[in-house]
Design an enzyme around this catalytic site. Structure first.
Site, mmCIF file in Angstrom:
data_model
loop_
_atom_site.group_PDB
_atom_site.id
_atom_site.type_symbol
_atom_site.label_atom_id
_atom_site.label_comp_id
_atom_site.label_asym_id
_atom_site.label_seq_id
_atom_site.Cartn_x
_atom_site.Cartn_y
_atom_site.Cartn_z
ATOM 1 N N ASP A 171 0.850 -1.183 0.000
ATOM 2 C CA ASP A 171 0.000 0.000 0.000
ATOM 3 C C ASP A 171 0.889 1.238 0.000
ATOM 4 O OD1 ASP A 171 0.938 0.223 2.571
ATOM 5 O OD2 ASP A 171 -0.929 -0.367 3.518
ATOM 6 N N ASP A 223 -7.554 -7.622 1.050
ATOM 7 C CA ASP A 223 -6.581 -7.817 2.126
ATOM 8 C C ASP A 223 -7.234 -7.422 3.426
ATOM 9 O OD1 ASP A 223 -5.153 -5.181 3.498
ATOM 10 O OD2 ASP A 223 -6.181 -4.736 1.616
#
Length: 373
Positions: free
Chosen positions: A92, A268
């Protein structure tokens, strides 16, 4: 060199069965990515994570830039070598953690500056720096830097945040195109809170820039499952059919099933391992708290039909004992079981889509999973 790509194999309603291709291997979708925040999936060895069926894991830019630093990881051969994971890694951008964890944040057009929650040191994270860090880590799928607004948020404030994220998306893409030329991919992130017109504005702006994949951000932040599903129903039809769709930070098993039904391909969440460390086990009959006294004399395993040793080979009574005794093995075994359960759920969803019976599968799963609550 294998380049990044997505192939759609089958659909069942809005649910999609596909394959993401990366230079480090294939990812069968719908896919769940275990979270390896600080270069480790908590309480797990990477070989056991892989054995659950996970084909990709997630690393965290914010945590790794602070400790041990992206530059140190790069000198040591990159994140894959550093943690011993050979498959694809998604990172991320660090934006969510900056907004949720860091101290004394200051947001400008250029960047967000903040103090580390670890030692108070000052840092600046711009779109360009986020991409630089992710390339130093060597991740295969990277995220644009975006602003992660809170919920609830007023409509005008949400729109202002969205427009900043679009400008940062353009800068992230320019930085990525300058640095990455080895088959890696950069995803744009659709924002807009729960406002349908803003989700449309964000998706259209990102598609004008052009990305090989699209993430849906700004959900699972307190809006509730119903609002999340309503937002997905608006958002996913706006996204390209031939690109993967990733819902960030989601979620519980019934969240996953509902989001797949609405066209999401990748997920996720820290929940399988976080819950495992605190005694919650996910089962086909719903979640249970293994620390409850009712399991002290239970000789049955969590799932006798599972291929996972943690699910199949240990009695609930033993797992209960480990938690009551404060043994480290307790967190490992329950995290391992939960990760295996999530991967088994994804496999069952893939099979149901291939057989064009996803709606029936979802109804049966949810009826059984929620029956104990």
């Amino acid at each position: 060199m294998t380049t990044f790509g997505y192939t759609l194999h089958a659909t069942s309603g809005a649910a999609r069965r596909g394959t993401v291709t990366t230079p480090r291997g294939l990812i069968q979708t719908p896919a769940f990515m275990p979270v390896g925040t600080a270069a480790t999936v908590k309480a797990m060895q990477v070989r056991d994570v892989a054995a659950t069926g996970a084909e990709i894991i997630l690393g965290n830019t914010y945590h790794l830039m602070l400790r041990p630093s992206a530059e140190r990881i790069a000198r040591l051969g990159g994140l894959h070598r550093f943690m011993g994971w050979e498959g694809p890694i998604l990172t991320d951008s660090g934006g969510f953690q900056v907004m949720s964890l860091a101290k004394l944040r200051r947001l400008t057009e250029k960047a967000v500056t903040f103090q580390s929650h670890i030692d108070g040191s000052r840092h600046e994270l711009s779109p360009e720096r986020s991409i630089e860090i992710q390339n130093l880590l060597g991740s295969d799928i990277q995220m644009q830097l975006d602003e992660c607004p809170p919920f609830p948020i007023a409509e005008d404030a949400s729109l202002e945040s969205l427009e900043l994220s679009l400008r940062w998306a353009k800068r992230s893409k320019a930085a990525f195109d300058h640095l990455a030329d080895d088959g890696r991919a950069l995803f744009g992130i659709v924002q807009g809170s729960v406002y349908p017109d803003q989700r449309k504005r964000s998706a259209e702006g990102l598609m004008e820039i052009g990305f090989p994949g699209y993430s849906v951000g700004g959900l699972a932040v307190g809006e509730g499952q119903g609002a999340m599903f309503e937002t997905l129903e608006v958002t996913t039809p706006l996204l390209p059919r031939d690109k993967p769709r990733y819902l960030m930070g989601v979620g519980k098993p019934d969240d996953l099933v509902g989001a797949v039904a609405r066209g999401i391909d990748m997920f996720d969440c820290v929940l399988p391992t976080r819950s495992g460390r605190h005694g919650q086990a996910f089962t086909w009959d719903g979640p249970i708290n293994i620390k409850n006294a009712t399991y002290q004399d239970d000789p049955t395993p969590l799932d006798p039909e599972s291929d996972c040793p943690a699910s199949r080979d240990y009695a609930k009574a033993y797992l209960n004992h480990l938690f009551r005794a404060g043994e480290y093995l307790a967190a490992t075994l329950l995290s391992w079981h939960n990760l295996a359960f999530y991967q088994a759920l994804m496999q069952r969803m893939r099979t149901a889509i291939e057989d064009d019976r996803f709606e029936a599968f979802a109804a049966d799963f949810l009826n059984r999973y929620r029956s104990s609550s």
